[in-house]
Design a protein around this motif. Sequence first.
Motif, PDB file in Angstrom:
ATOM      1  N   ARG A 238      98.687  97.415  82.285  1.00 40.02           N
ATOM      2  CA  ARG A 238      99.278  96.075  82.273  1.00 40.02           C
ATOM      3  C   ARG A 238      98.714  95.225  81.146  1.00 40.02           C
ATOM      4  O   ARG A 238      99.436  94.470  80.503  1.00 40.02           O
ATOM      5  CB  ARG A 238      99.069  95.405  83.621  1.00 40.02           C
ATOM      6  CG  ARG A 238      99.920  95.993  84.737  1.00 40.02           C
ATOM      7  CD  ARG A 238      99.488  95.489  86.095  1.00 40.02           C
ATOM      8  NE  ARG A 238      99.541  94.035  86.161  1.00 40.02           N
ATOM      9  CZ  ARG A 238      98.793  93.302  86.984  1.00 40.02           C
ATOM     10  NH1 ARG A 238      97.929  93.901  87.811  1.00 40.02           N
ATOM     11  NH2 ARG A 238      98.902  91.993  86.987  1.00 40.02           N
ATOM     12  N   ARG A 239      97.419  95.337  80.879  1.00 35.31           N
ATOM     13  CA  ARG A 239      96.829  94.584  79.783  1.00 35.31           C
ATOM     14  C   ARG A 239      97.323  95.101  78.439  1.00 35.31           C
ATOM     15  O   ARG A 239      97.359  94.356  77.438  1.00 35.31           O
ATOM     16  CB  ARG A 239      95.310  94.650  79.856  1.00 35.31           C
ATOM     17  CG  ARG A 239      94.604  93.718  78.915  1.00 35.31           C
ATOM     18  CD  ARG A 239      95.013  92.257  79.104  1.00 35.31           C
ATOM     19  NE  ARG A 239      94.175  91.536  80.030  1.00 35.31           N
ATOM     20  CZ  ARG A 239      94.420  90.314  80.478  1.00 35.31           C
ATOM     21  NH1 ARG A 239      95.513  89.674  80.078  1.00 35.31           N
ATOM     22  NH2 ARG A 239      93.618  89.718  81.336  1.00 35.31           N
TER      23      ARG A 239
ATOM     24  N   LEU B  42     100.387  96.094  77.734  1.00 38.54           N
ATOM     25  CA  LEU B  42     101.837  95.957  77.573  1.00 38.54           C
ATOM     26  C   LEU B  42     102.231  95.285  76.263  1.00 38.54           C
ATOM     27  O   LEU B  42     103.138  95.753  75.556  1.00 38.54           O
ATOM     28  CB  LEU B  42     102.422  95.175  78.752  1.00 38.54           C
ATOM     29  CG  LEU B  42     102.483  95.912  80.091  1.00 38.54           C
ATOM     30  CD1 LEU B  42     102.974  94.978  81.185  1.00 38.54           C
ATOM     31  CD2 LEU B  42     103.376  97.140  79.992  1.00 38.54           C
TER      32      LEU B  42
ATOM     33  N   THR C 252     110.299  99.277  85.839  1.00 40.18           N
ATOM     34  CA  THR C 252     108.963  99.500  86.398  1.00 40.18           C
ATOM     35  C   THR C 252     109.073  99.958  87.837  1.00 40.18           C
ATOM     36  O   THR C 252     109.750  99.324  88.653  1.00 40.18           O
ATOM     37  CB  THR C 252     108.130  98.200  86.334  1.00 40.18           C
ATOM     38  OG1 THR C 252     108.008  97.791  84.975  1.00 40.18           O
ATOM     39  CG2 THR C 252     106.745  98.418  86.923  1.00 40.18           C
TER      40      THR C 252
ATOM     41  N   LEU D 285     104.136  90.190  82.077  1.00 45.95           N
ATOM     42  CA  LEU D 285     104.884  91.045  82.999  1.00 45.95           C
ATOM     43  C   LEU D 285     105.650  92.099  82.215  1.00 45.95           C
ATOM     44  O   LEU D 285     106.142  91.829  81.111  1.00 45.95           O
ATOM     45  CB  LEU D 285     105.858  90.214  83.830  1.00 45.95           C
ATOM     46  CG  LEU D 285     105.249  89.232  84.828  1.00 45.95           C
ATOM     47  CD1 LEU D 285     106.346  88.407  85.486  1.00 45.95           C
ATOM     48  CD2 LEU D 285     104.435  89.972  85.883  1.00 45.95           C
ATOM     49  N   PRO D 286     105.779  93.300  82.755  1.00 46.16           N
ATOM     50  CA  PRO D 286     106.577  94.312  82.049  1.00 46.16           C
ATOM     51  C   PRO D 286     108.044  93.916  82.009  1.00 46.16           C
ATOM     52  O   PRO D 286     108.593  93.406  82.979  1.00 46.16           O
ATOM     53  CB  PRO D 286     106.356  95.581  82.892  1.00 46.16           C
ATOM     54  CG  PRO D 286     105.905  95.102  84.227  1.00 46.16           C
ATOM     55  CD  PRO D 286     105.181  93.819  83.994  1.00 46.16           C
TER      56      PRO D 286
END
Length: 288
Positions: free
Chosen positions: A106-107, A109, A217, A212-213
């Motif tokens: 997540r970091r 992305l 997902t 956020l992606p």
Amino acid sequence: MRQATGRAVQVNGRTVHVEESGSGVDWVVFEAGGGMGRTSWDPVVALLADRTRLVAYDRAGFGRSGRTATQLSIDDLAADLVALVEAVVPASFVLVAHSMGGLVARRALAGLGPRLQGLLLLDPAAESAPVYDTFDRTAAKVDRSLGVTQALFRSRSLARLASRDIRRLFPADTYATMLAEDFVPAGIAQTRKEIRAVAEAIRGFRAEPPDLPTCPTILLSASRSQRGRARHHAALTEHRRRWAESLPDGRFETVDSGHLIQAEQPGIVADWVERLGGRTTWISARRV
């Protein structure tokens, strides 16, 4: 023994050991959970190798990767993931991440950019859940326990005894590699560093949530809790569900499994990898 071979790749002044396997036009990159490395993906890799290009690696300081003298943060590990993708993966790809690896993914992305065509998270950390309110204390307790384990793992017989649950879940040759590379004092020392990194990241993610992606997902959450942790497990699952369903193209599913979904349900993981890689149309859970 495992037949996979690997190579050393330089990332941000560090060396990581990378195994590339499989064939085809679609690419998949795996990010392991805390205290685990490339071998934790063997059950899934075996199901995809005949039709997909696969990249699994050991984070810096772990497995066959170069040792690190300093404490790396989740941001450092995310930067390594981005650098690894730039060095090894020439096309769009699916990223699969387990547990602590979800924080790293997540970091990362923002750095991975539009080539990330799908994200598959397996039982990831959910920093907003109440169980993480006191994670600093939990991490300190885990560190003390791992300190004892680190000393005990000088004995190979004790290492085998302590890792018997892992032995039951993974193929014999995979477990043998884990025992030789991961369940050793140096491996436990690195696991302790990763626990500290998670504790720092929980605070950081709460203060400044990562992007956020925007790609499709999938979040797979294990249905079975650890003994005595049912209430915490239920709360964690609910926070994972809310996060996944808040995404523009997110889906949440529970899986009949314990925490190591890739070992207990590799077929489900492989199926979702292919659906993401093949750009199969699916309806997000919040629209069902």
